[in-house]
Design an enzyme around this catalytic site. Structure first.
Site, PDB file in Angstrom:
ATOM      1  NE  ARG A 234      -4.254  -1.446   0.085  1.00  0.00           N
ATOM      2  CZ  ARG A 234      -4.339  -2.493  -0.724  1.00  0.00           C
ATOM      3  NH1 ARG A 234      -3.367  -2.759  -1.562  1.00  0.00           N
ATOM      4  NH2 ARG A 234      -5.406  -3.277  -0.721  1.00  0.00           N
ATOM      5  CD  GLU A 263      -2.966   3.144  -5.210  1.00  0.00           C
ATOM      6  OE1 GLU A 263      -1.780   2.820  -5.086  1.00  0.00           O
ATOM      7  OE2 GLU A 263      -3.898   2.323  -5.356  1.00  0.00           O
ATOM      8  CG  HIS A 295      -3.046  -1.079  -6.863  1.00  0.00           C
ATOM      9  ND1 HIS A 295      -3.292  -0.336  -5.742  1.00  0.00           N
ATOM     10  CD2 HIS A 295      -3.206  -2.378  -6.478  1.00  0.00           C
ATOM     11  CE1 HIS A 295      -3.594  -1.141  -4.733  1.00  0.00           C
ATOM     12  NE2 HIS A 295      -3.542  -2.381  -5.159  1.00  0.00           N
TER      13      HIS A 295
HETATM   14  P1  NAI Z   1      -1.641 -11.250   5.335  1.00  0.00           P
HETATM   15  O1  NAI Z   1      -2.663 -10.793   6.302  1.00  0.00           O
HETATM   16  O2  NAI Z   1      -1.521 -12.721   5.006  1.00  0.00           O
HETATM   17  O3  NAI Z   1      -0.180 -10.783   5.845  1.00  0.00           O
HETATM   18  C1  NAI Z   1       0.098  -9.525   6.353  1.00  0.00           C
HETATM   19  C2  NAI Z   1       1.223  -9.695   7.377  1.00  0.00           C
HETATM   20  O4  NAI Z   1       1.647  -8.382   7.795  1.00  0.00           O
HETATM   21  C3  NAI Z   1       0.772 -10.464   8.626  1.00  0.00           C
HETATM   22  O5  NAI Z   1       1.681 -11.514   8.920  1.00  0.00           O
HETATM   23  C4  NAI Z   1       0.804  -9.384   9.711  1.00  0.00           C
HETATM   24  O6  NAI Z   1       1.118  -9.896  11.008  1.00  0.00           O
HETATM   25  C5  NAI Z   1       1.901  -8.470   9.182  1.00  0.00           C
HETATM   26  N1  NAI Z   1       1.975  -7.181   9.835  1.00  0.00           N
HETATM   27  C6  NAI Z   1       0.980  -6.486  10.460  1.00  0.00           C
HETATM   28  N2  NAI Z   1       1.492  -5.359  11.020  1.00  0.00           N
HETATM   29  C7  NAI Z   1       2.813  -5.354  10.727  1.00  0.00           C
HETATM   30  C8  NAI Z   1       3.885  -4.471  11.052  1.00  0.00           C
HETATM   31  N3  NAI Z   1       3.687  -3.357  11.807  1.00  0.00           N
HETATM   32  N4  NAI Z   1       5.118  -4.768  10.609  1.00  0.00           N
HETATM   33  C9  NAI Z   1       5.353  -5.882   9.876  1.00  0.00           C
HETATM   34  N5  NAI Z   1       4.373  -6.764   9.552  1.00  0.00           N
HETATM   35  C10 NAI Z   1       3.117  -6.500   9.978  1.00  0.00           C
HETATM   36  O7  NAI Z   1      -1.863 -10.380   4.028  1.00  0.00           O
HETATM   37  P2  NAI Z   1      -1.368 -10.671   2.531  1.00  0.00           P
HETATM   38  O8  NAI Z   1      -2.419 -11.414   1.800  1.00  0.00           O
HETATM   39  O9  NAI Z   1       0.009 -11.200   2.557  1.00  0.00           O
HETATM   40  O10 NAI Z   1      -1.358  -9.180   1.922  1.00  0.00           O
HETATM   41  C11 NAI Z   1      -0.464  -8.200   2.418  1.00  0.00           C
HETATM   42  C12 NAI Z   1      -0.828  -6.849   1.853  1.00  0.00           C
HETATM   43  O11 NAI Z   1      -0.568  -6.821   0.453  1.00  0.00           O
HETATM   44  C13 NAI Z   1      -2.315  -6.464   1.942  1.00  0.00           C
HETATM   45  O12 NAI Z   1      -2.620  -5.897   3.215  1.00  0.00           O
HETATM   46  C14 NAI Z   1      -2.466  -5.452   0.849  1.00  0.00           C
HETATM   47  O13 NAI Z   1      -2.248  -4.166   1.376  1.00  0.00           O
HETATM   48  C15 NAI Z   1      -1.355  -5.790  -0.124  1.00  0.00           C
HETATM   49  N6  NAI Z   1      -1.858  -6.257  -1.427  1.00  0.00           N
HETATM   50  C16 NAI Z   1      -1.502  -5.570  -2.572  1.00  0.00           C
HETATM   51  C17 NAI Z   1      -1.957  -5.985  -3.808  1.00  0.00           C
HETATM   52  C18 NAI Z   1      -1.579  -5.300  -5.095  1.00  0.00           C
HETATM   53  O14 NAI Z   1      -2.208  -5.568  -6.143  1.00  0.00           O
HETATM   54  N7  NAI Z   1      -0.583  -4.426  -5.151  1.00  0.00           N
HETATM   55  C19 NAI Z   1      -2.879  -7.117  -3.912  1.00  0.00           C
HETATM   56  C20 NAI Z   1      -3.130  -7.818  -2.666  1.00  0.00           C
HETATM   57  C21 NAI Z   1      -2.649  -7.370  -1.465  1.00  0.00           C
END
Ligand code: NAI
Length: 332
Positions: A234, A263, A295
């Site tokens: 993000r 964005e 994105h």
């Molecule tokens: P997920 O929920 O499986 O993993 C997110 C991880 O970040 C979790 O392990 C969580 O504990 C950790 N986290 C939370 N706070 C944190 C901090 N302060 N420092 C370090 N780690 C922290 O989510 P997933 O599926 O891996 O997605 C991650 C992110 O990717 C989403 O939140 C979304 O913003 C982004 N995303 C971007 C896309 C794109 O098209 N560019 C598409 C899909 C997701």
């Protein structure tokens, strides 16, 4: 059920219409983003579907509820664009797409990293105009380098596995430590340690109040000179002004981003004939060592199909009064 689909592009219309044959909802597509100026369009729709740059703040939540909406189904994993407390206050239930191909984003982050490091985008531009010069295209072997992964959830771990395949040393930072990351040889460290010891850093944590500008001037001052930074998560995770300063001082060796703090007014639209009055993005694209995409990391057939299918399943479950397996609720 009547569903207003906001931010609907041709590909949304096609995929949702095809998959809706199994659900029979009445889908109405709006190209506009959902925001205070467009929320009136949602009146009379019990369900609305939104995307990453729509805006469900307190005013929009109130207007949605007043118009009879009861479900907001976002076609994304992240839900930072929704004020969950306001939604709850106005009796709106919220669903997201918790699970879709994490490979889509992790593979894209890898592609950005490889292009940035080996200047593939620059070489492509050069050869198209008959320039086969190598000067300025030198990168480094990823093998043996240290890669820091901030957020080792589903996407971060797939990315880490790919980097392990390249022979990289893995550092991770995540308040929730995952044994699978350690099984790949990854080591959890503080965010300061990760900043100081990594040659490459990739961001994969969600945007929350706690992670906004997690990469800021302080963070960038600790990094190794020449760091390559990749953000496919993000835009708000990165303080863009601090990144520009670090690029100007040559401390940051390269930046590849699929997401950008501001964005919302730019991405997913053709703005090529407009004067873009966002000086930060204009400055970013002026650097030869910045790679920017709009994105698209999620945009594979597999991931997009799951996104649309899950969204329709949430609407169907809501209509039937069944459990909403992809519901998100305000913390506390
Ligand atoms: P997920 O929920 O499986 O993993 C997110 C991880 O970040 C979790 O392990 C969580 O504990 C950790 N986290 C939370 N706070 C944190 C901090 N302060 N420092 C370090 N780690 C922290 O989510 P997933 O599926 O891996 O997605 C991650 C992110 O990717 C989403 O939140 C979304 O913003 C982004 N995303 C971007 C896309 C794109 O098209 N560019 C598409 C899909 C997701």
């Amino acid at each position: 059920m009547k569903v207003a689909v906001f931010g609907a592009k041709r590909y949304d219309r096609e995929m949702l219409t095809e998959l809706n044959a199994a659900h029979g909802h009445a889908l109405t597509f709006f190209e506009a983003r959902l925001e205070p100026g467009t929320v009136a369009l949602a009146a009379g729709f019990p369900a609305v579907s939104i995307f990453v740059n729509d805006q469900v703040d307190a005013a929009v939540a109130e207007a949605l509820a007043a118009g009879g909406t009861r479900l907001v189904a976002t076609r994304s994993t992240g839900f930072n664009q929704i004020d969950l407390h306001a939604a709850a206050r106005h009796g709106l239930r919220v669903t997201r797409v918790a699970d879709y191909s994490p490979h889509s984003v992790a593979e894209f982050a890898t592609g950005l990293l490889l292009s940035l490091n080996r200047r593939i985008h620059k070489a492509h531009e050069r050869t198209r105009s008959g320039n086969f010069e190598l000067d300025g295209l030198m990168g480094f072997d990823l093998h043996g380098r240290t890669v820091g992964v901030i957020g080792t959830g589903k996407i971060g771990r797939v990315f880490a596995r790919i980097m392990a395949g390249f022979g990289c040393t893995l550092l991770g930072h995540d308040p929730q430590e995952h044994p699978e990351f350690e099984a790949l040889g990854g080591r959890y460290v503080s965010v300061e340690h990760l900043a100081a010891e990594s040659d490459v850093i990739s961001l994969h944590c969600p945007l929350t109040d706690g992670t906004r500008h997690i990469v800021n001037a302080d963070f960038l001052a600790r990094t190794r000179p020449g760091l390559l930074l990749v953000n496919t998560s993000r835009g708000g995770l990165l303080d863009t002004r601090a990144a520009i300063a670090a690029l100007k001082s040559r401390r940051l060796g390269g930046l590849a981003i699929d997401v950008y703090e501001q964005e919302a007014s730019l991405f997913f639209q053709d703005r090529s004939s407009d004067i873009i009055d966002d000086d930060l993005i204009q400055r970013l694209v002026s650097f030869p060592n910045v790679l920017l995409t709009g994105h698209q990391a999620f945009f594979t057939r597999e991931a997009f199909g799951t996104i649309c299918a899950t969204t329709l399943e949430s609407v169907t479950a809501f209509e039937r009064g069944e459990e909403l397996v992809n519901e998100v609720v305000a913390p506390g």
